[in-house]
Write a protein that holds these residues in place. Structure first.
Motif, mmCIF file in Angstrom:
data_model
loop_
_atom_site.group_PDB
_atom_site.id
_atom_site.type_symbol
_atom_site.label_atom_id
_atom_site.label_comp_id
_atom_site.label_asym_id
_atom_site.label_seq_id
_atom_site.Cartn_x
_atom_site.Cartn_y
_atom_site.Cartn_z
ATOM 1 N N UNK A 57 0.801 -1.225 0.000
ATOM 2 C CA UNK A 57 0.000 0.000 0.000
ATOM 3 C C UNK A 57 0.834 1.276 0.000
ATOM 4 N N UNK A 58 2.058 1.191 0.496
ATOM 5 C CA UNK A 58 2.905 2.370 0.661
ATOM 6 C C UNK A 58 4.216 2.187 -0.076
ATOM 7 N N UNK A 59 4.837 3.319 -0.422
ATOM 8 C CA UNK A 59 6.190 3.247 -0.976
ATOM 9 C C UNK A 59 7.160 2.988 0.175
ATOM 10 N N UNK A 60 8.374 2.611 -0.148
ATOM 11 C CA UNK A 60 9.390 2.378 0.877
ATOM 12 C C UNK A 60 9.649 3.668 1.661
ATOM 13 N N UNK A 61 9.657 4.786 0.973
ATOM 14 C CA UNK A 61 9.870 6.073 1.637
ATOM 15 C C UNK A 61 8.722 6.388 2.590
ATOM 16 N N UNK A 62 7.500 6.144 2.173
ATOM 17 C CA UNK A 62 6.357 6.370 3.055
ATOM 18 C C UNK A 62 6.438 5.469 4.284
ATOM 19 N N UNK A 63 6.828 4.216 4.093
ATOM 20 C CA UNK A 63 6.991 3.309 5.236
ATOM 21 C C UNK A 63 8.029 3.842 6.216
ATOM 22 N N UNK A 64 9.120 4.377 5.693
ATOM 23 C CA UNK A 64 10.183 4.895 6.556
ATOM 24 C C UNK A 64 9.714 6.125 7.323
ATOM 25 N N UNK A 65 9.035 7.040 6.670
ATOM 26 C CA UNK A 65 8.533 8.236 7.350
ATOM 27 C C UNK A 65 7.537 7.835 8.436
ATOM 28 N N UNK A 66 6.643 6.919 8.121
ATOM 29 C CA UNK A 66 5.676 6.419 9.092
ATOM 30 C C UNK A 66 6.381 5.772 10.277
ATOM 31 N N UNK A 67 7.378 4.959 9.985
ATOM 32 C CA UNK A 67 8.125 4.271 11.038
ATOM 33 C C UNK A 67 8.830 5.262 11.952
ATOM 34 N N UNK A 68 9.415 6.297 11.392
ATOM 35 C CA UNK A 68 10.126 7.286 12.210
ATOM 36 C C UNK A 68 9.157 8.051 13.117
ATOM 37 N N UNK A 69 8.002 8.384 12.591
ATOM 38 C CA UNK A 69 6.998 9.079 13.393
ATOM 39 C C UNK A 69 6.544 8.190 14.554
ATOM 40 N N UNK A 70 6.288 6.939 14.264
ATOM 41 C CA UNK A 70 5.885 5.985 15.309
ATOM 42 C C UNK A 70 7.014 5.817 16.320
ATOM 43 N N UNK A 71 8.250 5.737 15.835
ATOM 44 C CA UNK A 71 9.400 5.600 16.736
ATOM 45 C C UNK A 71 9.445 6.732 17.753
ATOM 46 N N UNK A 72 9.283 7.958 17.288
ATOM 47 C CA UNK A 72 9.343 9.099 18.203
ATOM 48 C C UNK A 72 8.187 9.101 19.197
ATOM 49 N N UNK A 73 7.006 8.729 18.730
ATOM 50 C CA UNK A 73 5.853 8.682 19.634
ATOM 51 C C UNK A 73 6.049 7.607 20.702
#
Length: 108
Positions: A57-73
């Motif tokens: 559903x997502x590009x690799x870049x979108x997955x990475x941005x999502x992952x980083x946001x979740x990481x910080x939260x």
């Protein structure tokens, strides 16, 4: 939604692997390393399926941005619970910028 839930679980284990040993500074370094590796194993159990499912559903870049946001939260929450570090106003503003980054990463 599966991807987000798996990334949250993965990041809980990742954050614990990276930082929980700091609560046990009296333990020998090799023990801390082994504990961290043990926790990191569970990180990968959730991370790999999250990326595989998400890549449909997502590009690799979108997955990475999502992952980083979740990481910080996840990090902020665990730092607050485990280390009693309250988020400051400037950190919350920084997070708003990160949320903006996620918005733009996923926008058209």
């Amino acid at each position: 939604m599966k991807t987000v839930l798996l990334l949250i679980l993965s990041n809980i284990f990742m954050t614990l692997a990276w930082y929980l040993h700091l609560k046990f500074k009296n333990k020998p370094l090799p023990s801390a390393i082994m504990m961290s590796w043990g926790l990191a194993f569970f990180e990968y159990i959730f991370q790999v399926p999250a990326n595989r499912i998400g890549s449909s559903s997502f590009s690799v870049t979108q997955l990475k941005v999502l992952q980083e946001c979740i990481t910080l939260a996840v990090f902020t929450l665990l730092a607050w619970i485990i280390f009693k570090e309250s988020p400051s106003w400037n950190l919350l503003i920084a997070y708003l910028f990160i949320i903006g980054a996620v918005f733009f990463a996923f926008k058209g």
